[in-house]
Structure formats: C-alpha cells, structure tokens
Design a protein around this motif. Sequence first.
Motif, short mmCIF file in Angstrom:
data_model
loop_
_atom_site.label_atom_id
_atom_site.label_comp_id
_atom_site.label_asym_id
_atom_site.label_seq_id
_atom_site.Cartn_x
_atom_site.Cartn_y
_atom_site.Cartn_z
N ALA A 106 0.73 -1.09 0.09
CA ALA A 106 -0.04 -0.02 -0.03
C ALA A 106 0.93 1.15 0.07
N HIS A 107 1.93 1.18 0.83
CA HIS A 107 2.90 2.31 1.07
C HIS A 107 3.57 2.66 -0.56
N LEU A 108 4.16 1.70 -1.21
CA LEU A 108 4.66 1.86 -2.47
C LEU A 108 3.66 2.10 -3.38
N ASN A 109 2.37 1.99 -3.56
CA ASN A 109 1.61 2.42 -4.40
C ASN A 109 1.02 3.71 -4.35
N THR A 110 0.91 4.24 -2.77
CA THR A 110 0.63 5.53 -2.53
C THR A 110 1.85 6.33 -3.04
N VAL A 111 3.22 6.23 -2.64
CA VAL A 111 4.32 7.01 -3.16
C VAL A 111 4.17 7.19 -4.76
N ALA A 112 4.15 6.09 -5.46
CA ALA A 112 4.15 6.11 -7.04
C ALA A 112 3.13 7.00 -7.45
N ALA A 113 1.87 6.98 -6.89
CA ALA A 113 0.68 7.77 -7.20
C ALA A 113 0.69 9.39 -7.04
N ARG A 114 1.70 9.64 -6.33
CA ARG A 114 1.84 11.16 -5.86
C ARG A 114 2.25 12.06 -7.23
N THR A 126 9.71 6.62 -30.08
CA THR A 126 9.99 6.37 -28.52
C THR A 126 9.06 6.54 -27.62
N ALA A 127 8.83 6.05 -26.56
CA ALA A 127 7.75 6.67 -25.37
C ALA A 127 8.39 6.99 -24.33
N ARG A 128 7.87 7.99 -23.63
CA ARG A 128 8.28 8.48 -22.43
C ARG A 128 7.22 9.07 -21.46
N LEU A 129 7.42 9.17 -20.18
CA LEU A 129 6.32 9.79 -19.28
C LEU A 129 6.71 11.05 -18.82
N LEU A 130 5.74 11.94 -19.13
CA LEU A 130 5.84 13.55 -18.84
C LEU A 130 5.14 13.81 -17.76
N SER A 131 5.95 14.21 -16.81
CA SER A 131 5.64 14.52 -15.49
C SER A 131 4.69 15.89 -15.28
N THR A 132 3.55 15.99 -14.91
CA THR A 132 2.93 17.23 -14.53
C THR A 132 2.98 17.62 -13.17
N GLU A 133 4.38 17.12 -12.29
CA GLU A 133 4.37 17.66 -11.08
C GLU A 133 5.78 18.94 -10.97
N ASN A 134 5.56 19.60 -10.15
CA ASN A 134 6.60 20.89 -10.25
C ASN A 134 7.75 20.43 -9.10
N ASP A 135 7.23 19.65 -8.04
CA ASP A 135 7.91 19.71 -6.94
C ASP A 135 9.21 18.41 -7.22
N PRO A 136 10.36 18.65 -7.30
CA PRO A 136 11.45 17.81 -7.55
C PRO A 136 11.25 16.45 -6.72
N LYS A 137 11.23 16.78 -5.28
CA LYS A 137 11.12 15.82 -4.20
C LYS A 137 9.97 14.62 -4.50
N VAL A 138 8.85 15.25 -5.03
CA VAL A 138 7.91 14.38 -5.28
C VAL A 138 8.00 13.70 -6.44
N ARG A 139 8.78 14.35 -7.53
CA ARG A 139 9.04 13.22 -8.38
C ARG A 139 10.16 12.39 -8.28
N LEU A 140 11.20 12.77 -7.57
CA LEU A 140 12.06 11.68 -7.12
C LEU A 140 11.48 10.40 -6.28
N MET A 141 10.62 10.68 -5.31
CA MET A 141 10.00 9.87 -4.38
C MET A 141 8.95 8.60 -5.41
N ALA A 142 8.63 9.39 -6.25
CA ALA A 142 7.44 8.58 -7.32
C ALA A 142 8.18 7.84 -8.44
N ALA A 143 9.47 8.52 -8.52
CA ALA A 143 10.46 7.74 -9.46
C ALA A 143 10.87 6.48 -8.91
N LEU A 144 11.39 6.52 -7.50
CA LEU A 144 11.99 5.58 -6.81
C LEU A 144 10.73 4.36 -6.55
N ALA A 145 9.48 4.87 -6.35
CA ALA A 145 8.53 3.82 -6.11
C ALA A 145 8.32 3.23 -7.39
#
Length: 205
Positions: free
Chosen positions: A97-105, A121-140
């Motif tokens: 549950a924690h892993l999925n929650t962090v990924a969904a941020r 080629t395909a890539r995922l484009l983030s709509t998030e401005n906070d680099p810390k949120v992007r980092l945590m989601a990327a790790l998850a």
Amino acid sequence: MERWLALELASTIRHDGDGGVTDDLTTTHGTTRWIQAQADLLDGHVPDGETAADENLRKEIIELRRAVRALFARAVSPAPPSSADARQLMPADQALAHLNTVAAREAVVPQMDWPPDGAPTARLLSTENDPKVRLMAALARAAIDFLSGPQRTRLRACSAPRCVRYFVKSHGRQEWCKPSCGNRARAARHYRRQRMAADGGSTQS
C-alpha cells in the motif's frame, strides 16, 4: 553489470566490512550523495541541482526503503530474507500500500517522440513541479517495475556470513552477491567442517 534502482535503494543498508551494518541514508549529506549517484537510473526524473535532501526527504526515502525491503523479503520467500531487518520487516500488505501510494503522488502522461530519421520512442511526462515528489514517485515506480518484472524470480538474499545484500542471480549456480562473499562463505564452511572433525575426534579419544 546491470543495475536496478530498486536494488540500489535496498542496498543502502549494507555490510560495513568490519562485521557490522552501515546505512548510506543516515544523514542528509549521505542521502544527497546517494541520490546523485543514481542520476543515470533516475533518467532525468530529477533535474541536476535539485537533488539536495532535507530531513523530511531522507525520512521519506527510508520509509520507502522499508517497504521495498519488506517486498524483497516476500519475493525471496520461502528462502530467508536479508538478516539486516528480518525481525522488523513492515507487513507485506502495508508495504504494498505504501509503495503504491508514493508512486501515485506524481501524475504522469505518456508522450511519443518519432523523429523523421528514427524509430518512435515513448516517455512519461510529469505534471509535477516539486522535484522531491518526482524523486519519490520515480523510486516507487522503479520498485514496482522491478517487482513486477522477470528479475523478481531471480532475486536472492546473499547467504554469506555478515552480508545483508539482496542481489539478482545472473547464472544458475550463483549463491552470493559477489566473489568476496563467496570466498567468505567457503572459508566459513571449511572452518565448520574442521571444527566438526576436531569435535568428533576428541569425542572418540
């Protein structure tokens, strides 16, 4: 050797070379250094210069690591997990549950690039401005990709004395994460056999 971001996160708890265990995420400086060392695996999810960890981010990464290591323990079962935290693992359902929650941020949208002289080629484009949120989601997400991929079935906890690392088995006979662990394990086996032989001899005399 192939590297996986989820495995790198789990491996921030490791043998210190002196019989103990060290944690690369003990300080914000150490956490920042670890993040920067994963730049190639983060693949642009965290822009350069925006990777300095504060105390809150350090604690968030440690909590995510707890979840990842708990799910690694589940993946290697019924074999024993890493001895570093085997007695204090987060319950598997809580870890999931924690892993999925962090990924969904972080909300991401797929984007396709197709140059005139190349393949699409395909890539995922983030709509998030906070680099810390992007980092945590990327790790998850990296942990989700790892645990849902074929490498999960090859995940092992190193059984060498004092080692606490997880590793991905690269060939059929691999028992340890690296050659030095294999040398240490063989030496320990030899020592045990010698002691058993000596104990047996003294019993008969």
